[in-house]
Design an enzyme around this catalytic site. Sequence first.
Site, PDB file in Angstrom:
ATOM      1  N   ARG A  47       9.610  53.312  50.891  1.00  0.00           N
ATOM      2  CA  ARG A  47       8.335  52.947  50.282  1.00  0.00           C
ATOM      3  C   ARG A  47       7.269  52.990  51.370  1.00  0.00           C
ATOM      4  O   ARG A  47       7.560  53.272  52.525  1.00  0.00           O
ATOM      5  CB  ARG A  47       8.371  51.611  49.516  1.00  0.00           C
ATOM      6  CG  ARG A  47       9.340  50.559  49.916  1.00  0.00           C
ATOM      7  CD  ARG A  47       9.055  49.915  51.235  1.00  0.00           C
ATOM      8  NE  ARG A  47       7.647  49.533  51.342  1.00  0.00           N
ATOM      9  CZ  ARG A  47       6.967  49.456  52.460  1.00  0.00           C
ATOM     10  NH1 ARG A  47       7.540  49.755  53.630  1.00  0.00           N
ATOM     11  NH2 ARG A  47       5.710  49.107  52.485  1.00  0.00           N
ATOM     12  N   ALA A  49       3.040  54.383  51.415  1.00  0.00           N
ATOM     13  CA  ALA A  49       2.475  55.661  50.969  1.00  0.00           C
ATOM     14  C   ALA A  49       2.813  56.861  51.871  1.00  0.00           C
ATOM     15  O   ALA A  49       3.298  57.890  51.370  1.00  0.00           O
ATOM     16  CB  ALA A  49       0.971  55.504  50.791  1.00  0.00           C
ATOM     17  N   ARG A  86       6.263  57.556  41.781  1.00  0.00           N
ATOM     18  CA  ARG A  86       5.347  56.446  42.114  1.00  0.00           C
ATOM     19  C   ARG A  86       3.919  56.963  41.909  1.00  0.00           C
ATOM     20  O   ARG A  86       3.435  57.774  42.699  1.00  0.00           O
ATOM     21  CB  ARG A  86       5.517  55.979  43.571  1.00  0.00           C
ATOM     22  CG  ARG A  86       6.869  55.539  44.003  1.00  0.00           C
ATOM     23  CD  ARG A  86       7.222  54.081  44.001  1.00  0.00           C
ATOM     24  NE  ARG A  86       6.306  53.021  44.021  1.00  0.00           N
ATOM     25  CZ  ARG A  86       6.156  52.125  45.023  1.00  0.00           C
ATOM     26  NH1 ARG A  86       6.847  52.263  46.122  1.00  0.00           N
ATOM     27  NH2 ARG A  86       5.340  51.107  44.896  1.00  0.00           N
ATOM     28  N   GLN A 196       7.539  42.566  50.924  1.00  0.00           N
ATOM     29  CA  GLN A 196       7.427  43.543  52.026  1.00  0.00           C
ATOM     30  C   GLN A 196       6.977  42.858  53.317  1.00  0.00           C
ATOM     31  O   GLN A 196       7.287  43.314  54.410  1.00  0.00           O
ATOM     32  CB  GLN A 196       6.416  44.645  51.670  1.00  0.00           C
ATOM     33  CG  GLN A 196       6.889  45.640  50.635  1.00  0.00           C
ATOM     34  CD  GLN A 196       6.432  45.268  49.249  1.00  0.00           C
ATOM     35  OE1 GLN A 196       6.224  44.093  48.952  1.00  0.00           O
ATOM     36  NE2 GLN A 196       6.288  46.239  48.376  1.00  0.00           N
ATOM     37  N   ASP A 237      -2.942  52.896  49.512  1.00  0.00           N
ATOM     38  CA  ASP A 237      -2.141  53.868  48.754  1.00  0.00           C
ATOM     39  C   ASP A 237      -3.008  54.980  48.186  1.00  0.00           C
ATOM     40  O   ASP A 237      -2.515  56.064  47.885  1.00  0.00           O
ATOM     41  CB  ASP A 237      -1.382  53.168  47.635  1.00  0.00           C
ATOM     42  CG  ASP A 237      -0.195  52.434  48.221  1.00  0.00           C
ATOM     43  OD1 ASP A 237      -0.394  51.348  48.783  1.00  0.00           O
ATOM     44  OD2 ASP A 237       0.926  52.988  48.173  1.00  0.00           O
TER      45      ASP A 237
HETATM   46  O1  MRU Z   1       5.009  49.295  46.956  1.00  0.00           O
HETATM   47  P1  MRU Z   1       5.002  49.721  48.398  1.00  0.00           P
HETATM   48  O2  MRU Z   1       5.869  48.884  49.264  1.00  0.00           O
HETATM   49  O3  MRU Z   1       5.251  51.205  48.559  1.00  0.00           O
HETATM   50  O4  MRU Z   1       3.506  49.452  48.828  1.00  0.00           O
HETATM   51  C1  MRU Z   1       3.118  49.721  50.132  1.00  0.00           C
HETATM   52  C2  MRU Z   1       1.728  49.346  50.394  1.00  0.00           C
HETATM   53  O5  MRU Z   1       1.001  48.872  49.540  1.00  0.00           O
HETATM   54  C3  MRU Z   1       1.197  49.694  51.725  1.00  0.00           C
HETATM   55  O6  MRU Z   1       0.259  48.751  52.122  1.00  0.00           O
HETATM   56  C4  MRU Z   1       0.537  51.065  51.623  1.00  0.00           C
HETATM   57  O7  MRU Z   1       1.437  52.006  51.131  1.00  0.00           O
HETATM   58  C5  MRU Z   1       0.026  51.518  52.900  1.00  0.00           C
HETATM   59  S1  MRU Z   1       1.354  52.011  53.960  1.00  0.00           S
HETATM   60  C6  MRU Z   1       0.669  52.525  55.366  1.00  0.00           C
END
Ligand code: MRU
Length: 342
Positions: A47, A49, A86, A196, A237
């Site tokens: 996970r 982005a 996603r 996370q 994202d």
């Molecule tokens: O749902 P996730 O864990 O993929 O969400 C990740 C985030 O929201 C991060 O802050 C975003 O992807 C930026 S990663 C550099």
Amino acid sequence: MNNFLPIQFKEDVLILLDQRKLPGEELFVECKDLNDTHHAIKDMVVRGAPCIGFTAIFGMALLFKELSQMNNELIQEKANYLVSARPTAVNLKFEVEQVIALVKDITDTSEAFVKTVEYGYLQIQNSERNNRTMSQFVFDDLKSRKPKEKYNILTHCNTGFLACGSIGTALGVIQVMHEKNAIECVYADETRPYLQGSRLTAYELDKLGVNHRVVVEGAASFLMRNKMIDAIVVGADRIANNGDTANKVGTSNLSIIAKNYGVPFYVIAPQSSFDTASSNGDEIDIELRPESEILCYKEHRIAPVNSKAYNPSFDITDASFITGISNEKSIYHYPYNFKETI
Ligand code: MRU
């Protein structure tokens, strides 16, 4: 940390560090085809982005391995399926479109495979330099607004090597500051419901040796009111043309509190996170995740059996609440118009 690279491609198999199991176990999941890759992204084995985008590149390479001949219609159909895993992280769509453009004139599946794998490695390799550049822009901007020896930083979700494959975006800023001995303490939001922050950001900060405290999202106002935070750094994202930013749900709340207490609020993201085709945040598709992520903890039900949940995984931060948005080219300030500037 190199032993735990989140994405590796060995002997035609995509090997992903299973982020669902961290920090307790460092296990790996193998993807042998595009279908496996779709599920690994959807189920959040991988996970963040940028890493979702890199994973998709290798997923496309695995598709070329499966095909007996290049068939544009089929490739587009499979690409759409991969992108649907996603919907909010635009890096996924960006990288899949890059691969399609890369192989457009290639007629041999083996050549398409080799070119795509090379491109995947190159993107991960470039991200290290790019992440450092965008992180330094933010550190310089913060120093000029608030000159200090050491800073207290608040961050949300996970934006380090697990999310980016290199030093990271918001966590990249923290690493760059840590290398200059400029961190007093990092406050890592727990990041409900998927944790996370407490599972992944704390794991990375611990490995980096950065002084940190995990906090619940609800503590943000208390921390800022008591002047315990010098700046907030987050990733993205998807960033719309006007700077409205989709990031992990709870990011927008932080920006509103930060504005109230005059705390600088930065967004750090590579160019692949910018979506100039969306004129503002209303045009960004927000992913809804399963209710069970909220109603249960692991296999254990927390909420009453009859209760339902609503689980938007991202929210939109208003561009006007963002002190600066940095990418590998520059740091930008409100009002944003990325069609003209990036
Ligand atoms: O749902 P996730 O864990 O993929 O969400 C990740 C985030 O929201 C991060 O802050 C975003 O992807 C930026 S990663 C550099």
